[in-house]
Motif scaffolding. Structure first.
Motif, PDB file in Angstrom:
ATOM      1  N   HIS A   1       1.726 -45.876  68.318  1.00  0.00           N
ATOM      2  CA  HIS A   1       3.057 -45.352  68.005  1.00  0.00           C
ATOM      3  C   HIS A   1       3.040 -43.853  68.303  1.00  0.00           C
ATOM      4  CE1 HIS A   1       1.820 -43.138  64.381  1.00  0.00           C
ATOM      5  NE2 HIS A   1       0.970 -44.146  64.190  1.00  0.00           N
TER       6      HIS A   1
ATOM      7  N   ALA B   1       0.309 -59.260  68.125  1.00  0.00           N
ATOM      8  CA  ALA B   1       0.458 -59.069  66.672  1.00  0.00           C
ATOM      9  C   ALA B   1       1.415 -57.921  66.367  1.00  0.00           C
ATOM     10  CB  ALA B   1      -0.911 -58.812  66.037  1.00  0.00           C
ATOM     11  N   SER B   2       1.284 -56.807  67.068  1.00  0.00           N
ATOM     12  CA  SER B   2       2.170 -55.678  66.740  1.00  0.00           C
ATOM     13  C   SER B   2       3.598 -55.955  67.219  1.00  0.00           C
ATOM     14  CB  SER B   2       1.626 -54.366  67.301  1.00  0.00           C
ATOM     15  OG  SER B   2       1.823 -54.292  68.690  1.00  0.00           O
TER      16      SER B   2
ATOM     17  N   ASP C   1      10.154 -59.904  64.612  1.00  0.00           N
ATOM     18  CA  ASP C   1      10.667 -60.503  63.378  1.00  0.00           C
ATOM     19  C   ASP C   1      11.854 -59.708  62.828  1.00  0.00           C
ATOM     20  OD1 ASP C   1       8.990 -62.685  63.415  1.00  0.00           O
ATOM     21  OD2 ASP C   1       7.438 -61.745  62.185  1.00  0.00           O
ATOM     22  N   ALA C   2      11.790 -58.396  62.967  1.00  0.00           N
ATOM     23  CA  ALA C   2      12.926 -57.579  62.516  1.00  0.00           C
ATOM     24  C   ALA C   2      14.171 -57.914  63.342  1.00  0.00           C
ATOM     25  CB  ALA C   2      12.582 -56.095  62.634  1.00  0.00           C
TER      26      ALA C   2
ATOM     27  N   LEU D   1       5.035 -58.832  67.290  1.00  0.00           N
ATOM     28  CA  LEU D   1       5.664 -59.827  66.406  1.00  0.00           C
ATOM     29  C   LEU D   1       6.352 -59.162  65.216  1.00  0.00           C
ATOM     30  CD1 LEU D   1       3.124 -62.806  66.323  1.00  0.00           C
ATOM     31  CD2 LEU D   1       5.474 -62.824  67.215  1.00  0.00           C
ATOM     32  N   ARG D   2       5.782 -58.078  64.719  1.00  0.00           N
ATOM     33  CA  ARG D   2       6.425 -57.393  63.584  1.00  0.00           C
ATOM     34  C   ARG D   2       7.809 -56.883  63.985  1.00  0.00           C
ATOM     35  NH1 ARG D   2       2.910 -55.902  59.419  1.00  0.00           N
ATOM     36  NH2 ARG D   2       4.356 -54.259  58.820  1.00  0.00           N
ATOM     37  N   ARG D   3       7.870 -56.319  65.176  1.00  0.00           N
ATOM     38  CA  ARG D   3       9.161 -55.809  65.645  1.00  0.00           C
ATOM     39  C   ARG D   3      10.100 -56.966  65.994  1.00  0.00           C
ATOM     40  NH1 ARG D   3       5.231 -52.034  67.384  1.00  0.00           N
ATOM     41  NH2 ARG D   3       4.609 -53.176  69.246  1.00  0.00           N
TER      42      ARG D   3
ATOM     43  N   GLU E   1       5.209 -68.149  69.718  1.00  0.00           N
ATOM     44  CA  GLU E   1       4.938 -67.828  68.305  1.00  0.00           C
ATOM     45  C   GLU E   1       6.193 -67.888  67.440  1.00  0.00           C
ATOM     46  OE1 GLU E   1       1.923 -66.923  67.021  1.00  0.00           O
ATOM     47  OE2 GLU E   1       0.785 -66.843  68.891  1.00  0.00           O
ATOM     48  N   ARG E   2       7.353 -67.741  68.047  1.00  0.00           N
ATOM     49  CA  ARG E   2       8.607 -67.707  67.291  1.00  0.00           C
ATOM     50  C   ARG E   2       9.674 -68.531  68.021  1.00  0.00           C
ATOM     51  NH1 ARG E   2       5.402 -65.723  64.432  1.00  0.00           N
ATOM     52  NH2 ARG E   2       5.541 -63.863  63.131  1.00  0.00           N
TER      53      ARG E   2
END
Ligand code: NIG
Ligand code: FE
Length: 403
Positions: free
Chosen positions: A79, A120-121, A127-128, A123-125, A163-164
């Motif tokens: 980041h 993995a990183s 999911d938002a 996926l966090r974004r 994954e989603r």
């Protein structure tokens, strides 16, 4: 019709995003049949043929097409919070880039990340975004600038789809910045790195489109044209980061190549809008980047409107200019900062976003289109941009499946 997988949403308020339909139809029903929209309209007009299907009441909730984020850089390493703080103290985005920070610092972090870490990183974004009603997302490469990392980013992007419950469209952005190995030799970088990497991505089925960054701190029109020629040879559509920090002729170049979209456009002119209108190129507005960079120039929204250039709205989610993972907040900014109406903002995140991705099977609620729907705890579409930061999503239906 497979009755098992078919049902009727009843008791909804429908914003179908179909030009000839009413902007908001109260007491509406939507038939979902085998992953597609079978019918939509006034509930009392529901055709007899669908009367036997299971009815799923939504108690007056708002139903819209699921949202489409047509411009993101979701996959990246690290980041740049410290860089953001430096800019708060007066540092400048382009100056940071010229010193080797900016995009190049994310390139270093991305090269150091393996595919699992990138997934993995991201996926966090992701999911938002999904929590904001998104069902289709575009993801760009561009933080590798070498063949291996560009391909790893695109493979990571494709994995998100497994994954989603989401459609991922991948875009090859090999021409995002000039790496130090090719400093002051941007055309050599295109020929030696970007073009071979694009061919490899295409051979692996990893690229749905090709993008570039046409800007003083990145590539000029000649280098972008060389890359676009290769895209055409491979049969891939093109799009372009254009006129973001200065006017370089990117929007007209994009239009001349029949680009799906030109994106950013704060420094675009009326003539650019004219060229885009003739070419059918979508204007993708990225207010999250303008907000983050405190850009004072606005894209020529009135010129786009007057010429019928479709305006999409996207997050541009990336670690530098737009660390934003809410498409609804991007819609808010498009309205508040640049004067879009709430209806234009919703069109920008649905039907026009679909067009910016070359997808004609989604973005509206109409018979035959994919049943990608968002059901909201809201009464009217304007609440989506109006209620900033307030969760409103009741549920998504993606390819006809509630999730
Ligand atoms: O869309 N404009 C170029 N690319 C990204 C920013 C990338 C970055 O700063 O990391 C954008 O704003
Ligand atoms: Fe971008």
């Amino acid at each position: 019709m497979d009755v098992e997988q078919s049902f009727v949403i009843v008791g909804c308020r429908l914003a179908a995003m179909v030009p000839e339909a009413e902007p908001l139809l109260p007491d509406a029903a939507v038939v979902v049949a085998d992953g597609r929209i079978g019918w939509s309209g006034r509930q009392e007009d529901l055709p007899e043929a669908f009367a036997h299907l299971e009815r799923r009441p939504v108690h007056g909730r708002l139903v819209t097409p699921a949202l489409i984020d047509c411009h993101t850089h979701l996959v990246h390493g690290g980041h740049r919070a410290a860089e953001w703080e430096a800019r708060l103290r007066g540092d400048d985005y382009a100056a940071i880039a010229r010193r080797g920070g900016g995009i190049l610092s994310t390139v270093a972090a991305t090269r150091a990340a393996d595919e699992d870490a990138l997934v993995a990183s991201a996926l966090r974004r992701l999911d938002a975004l999904l929590a904001d009603g998104v069902a289709t997302v575009e993801v760009k490469s561009g933080y590798g600038l070498d063949r291996e990392t560009e391909l790893r980013m695109l493979r990571a992007a494709r994995r998100l789809e497994r994954e989603r419950t989401v459609t991922v469209r991948t875009t090859f952005l090999g021409a995002h910045a000039v790496p130090p190995t090719h400093a002051h030799r941007p055309m050599d970088y295109i020929a030696e790195i970007a073009v071979p990497a694009l061919r490899a991505a295409h051979a692996e089925g990893l690229a749905d489109a090709v993008d570039g960054f046409c800007e003083g701190i990145a590539f000029g029109p000649a280098e972008i044209a060389r890359l676009f020629a290769e895209a055409r040879a491979l049969g891939l559509p093109v799009k372009l980061h254009a006129e973001q920090l200065s006017h370089t002729g990117g929007a007209r170049l994009a239009a001349a190549h029949g680009a799906l979209s030109a994106d950013h456009l704060e420094h675009a002119t009326e003539e650019d809008a004219e060229a885009m209108a003739r070419a059918g190129t979508v204007a993708v507005l990225l207010p999250g980047a303008a907000f983050t960079l405190r850009e004072t120039k606005a894209p020529p929204v009135e010129a786009f409107r007057a010429r019928g250039v479709p305006m999409a709205v996207a997050t541009d989610c990336n670690p530098g200019s737009s660390p934003l993972a809410s498409l609804r907040l991007a819609m808010t900014m498009a309205c508040t900062l640049w004067g879009l109406s709430a209806e234009e903002a919703l069109a920008g995140a649905t039907c026009h976003a679909a067009r910016a991705l070359g997808l004609s099977d989604r973005g509206a609620v109409a018979p035959g289109l994919r049943a990608d729907l968002a059901i909201w705890d809201a009464e009217e579409p304007a609440e989506l941009p109006y209620r900033m930061g307030q969760p409103l999503l009741h549920g998504r239906i993606v390819g006809g499946v509630p999730c």
